[in-house]
Motif scaffolding. Sequence first.
Motif, PDB file in Angstrom:
ATOM      1  N   ALA A   1      20.065  49.066  50.789  1.00 52.41           N
ATOM      2  CA  ALA A   1      19.614  50.434  50.532  1.00 52.41           C
ATOM      3  C   ALA A   1      20.760  51.315  50.062  1.00 52.41           C
ATOM      4  CB  ALA A   1      18.971  51.018  51.794  1.00 52.41           C
ATOM      5  N   VAL A   2      21.930  51.158  50.686  1.00 50.55           N
ATOM      6  CA  VAL A   2      23.084  51.965  50.283  1.00 50.55           C
ATOM      7  C   VAL A   2      23.451  51.669  48.835  1.00 50.55           C
ATOM      8  CG1 VAL A   2      25.526  52.411  50.698  1.00 50.55           C
ATOM      9  CG2 VAL A   2      23.965  52.146  52.632  1.00 50.55           C
ATOM     10  N   ALA A   3      23.464  50.393  48.468  1.00 49.37           N
ATOM     11  CA  ALA A   3      23.818  50.004  47.099  1.00 49.37           C
ATOM     12  C   ALA A   3      22.860  50.606  46.081  1.00 49.37           C
ATOM     13  CB  ALA A   3      23.840  48.479  46.978  1.00 49.37           C
ATOM     14  N   ALA A   4      21.578  50.635  46.421  1.00 44.87           N
ATOM     15  CA  ALA A   4      20.563  51.133  45.491  1.00 44.87           C
ATOM     16  C   ALA A   4      20.532  52.656  45.413  1.00 44.87           C
ATOM     17  CB  ALA A   4      19.193  50.606  45.889  1.00 44.87           C
ATOM     18  N   LEU A   5      20.897  53.335  46.485  1.00 44.32           N
ATOM     19  CA  LEU A   5      20.646  54.778  46.569  1.00 44.32           C
ATOM     20  C   LEU A   5      21.877  55.659  46.450  1.00 44.32           C
ATOM     21  CD1 LEU A   5      18.024  54.754  49.472  1.00 44.32           C
ATOM     22  CD2 LEU A   5      17.601  54.880  47.010  1.00 44.32           C
ATOM     23  N   ILE A   6      23.073  55.098  46.540  1.00 43.15           N
ATOM     24  CA  ILE A   6      24.256  55.952  46.621  1.00 43.15           C
ATOM     25  C   ILE A   6      24.449  56.799  45.363  1.00 43.15           C
ATOM     26  CG2 ILE A   6      25.832  54.094  45.868  1.00 43.15           C
ATOM     27  CD1 ILE A   6      27.896  55.353  47.850  1.00 43.15           C
ATOM     28  N   VAL A   7      24.318  56.220  44.172  1.00 49.83           N
ATOM     29  CA  VAL A   7      24.510  57.011  42.956  1.00 49.83           C
ATOM     30  C   VAL A   7      23.323  57.945  42.710  1.00 49.83           C
ATOM     31  CG1 VAL A   7      24.941  56.950  40.471  1.00 49.83           C
ATOM     32  CG2 VAL A   7      26.058  55.291  41.973  1.00 49.83           C
ATOM     33  N   PRO A   8      22.057  57.499  42.863  1.00 47.54           N
ATOM     34  CA  PRO A   8      20.954  58.456  42.737  1.00 47.54           C
ATOM     35  C   PRO A   8      21.065  59.630  43.716  1.00 47.54           C
ATOM     36  CG  PRO A   8      20.110  56.230  42.599  1.00 47.54           C
ATOM     37  CD  PRO A   8      21.557  56.115  42.983  1.00 47.54           C
ATOM     38  N   ALA A   9      21.583  59.378  44.917  1.00 48.10           N
ATOM     39  CA  ALA A   9      21.743  60.469  45.875  1.00 48.10           C
ATOM     40  C   ALA A   9      22.742  61.506  45.362  1.00 48.10           C
ATOM     41  CB  ALA A   9      22.197  59.915  47.226  1.00 48.10           C
ATOM     42  N   ILE A  10      23.832  61.025  44.775  1.00 43.72           N
ATOM     43  CA  ILE A  10      24.807  61.952  44.190  1.00 43.72           C
ATOM     44  C   ILE A  10      24.159  62.748  43.063  1.00 43.72           C
ATOM     45  CG2 ILE A  10      26.984  62.114  42.936  1.00 43.72           C
ATOM     46  CD1 ILE A  10      27.832  59.501  44.372  1.00 43.72           C
ATOM     47  N   ALA A  11      23.384  62.041  42.237  1.00 41.77           N
ATOM     48  CA  ALA A  11      22.722  62.720  41.112  1.00 41.77           C
ATOM     49  C   ALA A  11      21.735  63.772  41.603  1.00 41.77           C
ATOM     50  CB  ALA A  11      22.015  61.689  40.239  1.00 41.77           C
ATOM     51  N   LEU A  12      21.035  63.490  42.693  1.00 40.50           N
ATOM     52  CA  LEU A  12      20.102  64.474  43.243  1.00 40.50           C
ATOM     53  C   LEU A  12      20.843  65.717  43.725  1.00 40.50           C
ATOM     54  CD1 LEU A  12      17.498  62.337  45.224  1.00 40.50           C
ATOM     55  CD2 LEU A  12      17.024  63.891  43.320  1.00 40.50           C
TER      56      LEU A  12
ATOM     57  N   PHE B   1      35.559  59.514  26.706  1.00 42.88           N
ATOM     58  CA  PHE B   1      36.152  58.321  27.317  1.00 42.88           C
ATOM     59  C   PHE B   1      36.909  58.633  28.603  1.00 42.88           C
ATOM     60  CE2 PHE B   1      39.702  55.292  27.733  1.00 42.88           C
ATOM     61  CZ  PHE B   1      38.980  54.113  27.875  1.00 42.88           C
ATOM     62  N   GLY B   2      37.601  59.777  28.642  1.00 42.60           N
ATOM     63  CA  GLY B   2      38.371  60.118  29.837  1.00 42.60           C
ATOM     64  C   GLY B   2      37.497  60.260  31.069  1.00 42.60           C
ATOM     65  N   TRP B   3      36.397  61.002  30.928  1.00 43.56           N
ATOM     66  CA  TRP B   3      35.488  61.173  32.063  1.00 43.56           C
ATOM     67  C   TRP B   3      34.789  59.862  32.393  1.00 43.56           C
ATOM     68  CZ3 TRP B   3      36.148  65.024  35.125  1.00 43.56           C
ATOM     69  CH2 TRP B   3      36.644  66.241  34.632  1.00 43.56           C
ATOM     70  N   TRP B   4      34.430  59.087  31.366  1.00 46.00           N
ATOM     71  CA  TRP B   4      33.807  57.786  31.618  1.00 46.00           C
ATOM     72  C   TRP B   4      34.770  56.875  32.375  1.00 46.00           C
ATOM     73  CZ3 TRP B   4      34.999  52.761  30.397  1.00 46.00           C
ATOM     74  CH2 TRP B   4      33.984  51.813  30.624  1.00 46.00           C
ATOM     75  N   SER B   5      36.056  56.929  32.042  1.00 43.21           N
ATOM     76  CA  SER B   5      37.055  56.112  32.736  1.00 43.21           C
ATOM     77  C   SER B   5      37.152  56.503  34.209  1.00 43.21           C
ATOM     78  CB  SER B   5      38.422  56.258  32.062  1.00 43.21           C
ATOM     79  OG  SER B   5      38.383  55.793  30.733  1.00 43.21           O
ATOM     80  N   LEU B   6      37.185  57.817  34.477  1.00 46.64           N
ATOM     81  CA  LEU B   6      37.211  58.275  35.864  1.00 46.64           C
ATOM     82  C   LEU B   6      35.980  57.767  36.603  1.00 46.64           C
ATOM     83  CD1 LEU B   6      38.395  60.018  38.148  1.00 46.64           C
ATOM     84  CD2 LEU B   6      37.133  61.974  37.191  1.00 46.64           C
ATOM     85  N   ASP B   7      34.834  57.851  35.962  1.00 48.19           N
ATOM     86  CA  ASP B   7      33.586  57.367  36.535  1.00 48.19           C
ATOM     87  C   ASP B   7      33.682  55.878  36.858  1.00 48.19           C
ATOM     88  OD1 ASP B   7      30.991  58.292  37.263  1.00 48.19           O
ATOM     89  OD2 ASP B   7      30.123  57.237  35.556  1.00 48.19           O
ATOM     90  N   THR B   8      34.279  55.114  35.946  1.00 50.72           N
ATOM     91  CA  THR B   8      34.384  53.664  36.123  1.00 50.72           C
ATOM     92  C   THR B   8      35.325  53.310  37.266  1.00 50.72           C
ATOM     93  OG1 THR B   8      33.941  53.328  33.769  1.00 50.72           O
ATOM     94  CG2 THR B   8      34.958  51.498  34.956  1.00 50.72           C
ATOM     95  N   PHE B   9      36.463  53.983  37.355  1.00 49.35           N
ATOM     96  CA  PHE B   9      37.388  53.734  38.466  1.00 49.35           C
ATOM     97  C   PHE B   9      36.727  54.085  39.801  1.00 49.35           C
ATOM     98  CE2 PHE B   9      40.703  53.437  35.282  1.00 49.35           C
ATOM     99  CZ  PHE B   9      41.634  52.580  35.864  1.00 49.35           C
ATOM    100  N   ALA B  10      36.023  55.216  39.843  1.00 49.12           N
ATOM    101  CA  ALA B  10      35.351  55.617  41.079  1.00 49.12           C
ATOM    102  C   ALA B  10      34.269  54.618  41.453  1.00 49.12           C
ATOM    103  CB  ALA B  10      34.755  57.013  40.919  1.00 49.12           C
ATOM    104  N   LEU B  11      33.531  54.118  40.456  1.00 46.68           N
ATOM    105  CA  LEU B  11      32.500  53.120  40.733  1.00 46.68           C
ATOM    106  C   LEU B  11      33.124  51.818  41.208  1.00 46.68           C
ATOM    107  CD1 LEU B  11      29.458  52.567  40.695  1.00 46.68           C
ATOM    108  CD2 LEU B  11      29.721  51.775  38.324  1.00 46.68           C
ATOM    109  N   SER B  12      34.281  51.452  40.659  1.00 46.50           N
ATOM    110  CA  SER B  12      34.966  50.239  41.101  1.00 46.50           C
ATOM    111  C   SER B  12      35.349  50.339  42.578  1.00 46.50           C
ATOM    112  CB  SER B  12      36.221  50.011  40.249  1.00 46.50           C
ATOM    113  OG  SER B  12      36.901  48.838  40.655  1.00 46.50           O
ATOM    114  N   ILE B  13      35.842  51.499  42.990  1.00 44.91           N
ATOM    115  CA  ILE B  13      36.181  51.704  44.405  1.00 44.91           C
ATOM    116  C   ILE B  13      34.927  51.642  45.262  1.00 44.91           C
ATOM    117  CG2 ILE B  13      37.013  53.417  46.065  1.00 44.91           C
ATOM    118  CD1 ILE B  13      38.986  54.347  43.861  1.00 44.91           C
ATOM    119  N   THR B  14      33.861  52.270  44.799  1.00 40.54           N
ATOM    120  CA  THR B  14      32.607  52.293  45.567  1.00 40.54           C
ATOM    121  C   THR B  14      32.030  50.886  45.718  1.00 40.54           C
ATOM    122  OG1 THR B  14      32.144  54.532  44.763  1.00 40.54           O
ATOM    123  CG2 THR B  14      30.295  53.280  45.666  1.00 40.54           C
TER     124      THR B  14
END
Length: 288
Positions: A105-116, A209-222
């Motif tokens: 559930a955490v894997a499926a909902l963590i990013v949608p929760a942030i988006a909400l 690309f800069g913001w996408w890169s930040l997003d990718t690094f943050a997703l890698s940590i998550t």
Amino acid sequence: MSEPDNPQPTRGVSPNAARSVSRELWVFFTLTFAMSWGLGGLYLLLHAQLDPLLGPMGPHNAVFYVAAWAPTLSALLAALTLGGTAGCKALLARLVRPFPPVWLAVAALIVPAIALVLTLSPRLGFPNWPVTPRMILVALPAVLFGTAQIVTNTGPLGEELGWRGYALPRLLAKSNAFLAAIVLGAVWTIWHVPAFFITGIMGQSLAGFGWWSLDTFALSITITWLFLRANGNVIVAGMIPHFVINGMGAVGAWLSRPPEAAALAVVAVCLLLADRHRFFRSPGAAPL
């Protein structure tokens, strides 16, 4: 080589074992970039001759799918070459490793929760925020479960068995989880660079690309945090969050806009602080 897909910690073992883990990583990364950058680059050089036969580089082109699936294909090749049949079995076993169900559930909902939460942006100083709760709660499930998104969007199946199934366990054998997440995030980001030059692949321009890169690094940590929590199950810690965030991109609910990338980065930092004993403990202290 016993346990080919479960490398042991490099600290406290022979130099040969440490070199073996490094060699496996180099083989995997070399195969991945050769297959995607090499094959894709060759196609782009010869596109005038190949386009009439296969169509332009992108979805519906067979060469595109081979290049996009390079991490998974390279992991299978590396596992078979360096570990034999046992290596492939160990790699595929990461898809069925047992895990506490809550992490699904955490894997499926963590990013949608942030988006909400971000749909409250008009109250936070972003009056024209384009994402609505309906996009997340209605359009996203419709795309994920009512279309062929899992196949046509190559990220989850084409990448995760490589990034999280093959590379991450070996990086964790060599370094702590934070450093492993950063290294893999850097490789993941660099690997995607050519896609920004192919129309219609990334859904955004090189200017973002800069913001996408930040997003990718943050997703890698998550995702690394999920990996540590879900017993290294690659479906939970890889395929599901990748599937969800790409589906959100398909409906316009997550496009690595500055507030989105910043919010995911804040969540990643919070995870690092809250679970620092897992992220910063000695390499291989609890091998997965």
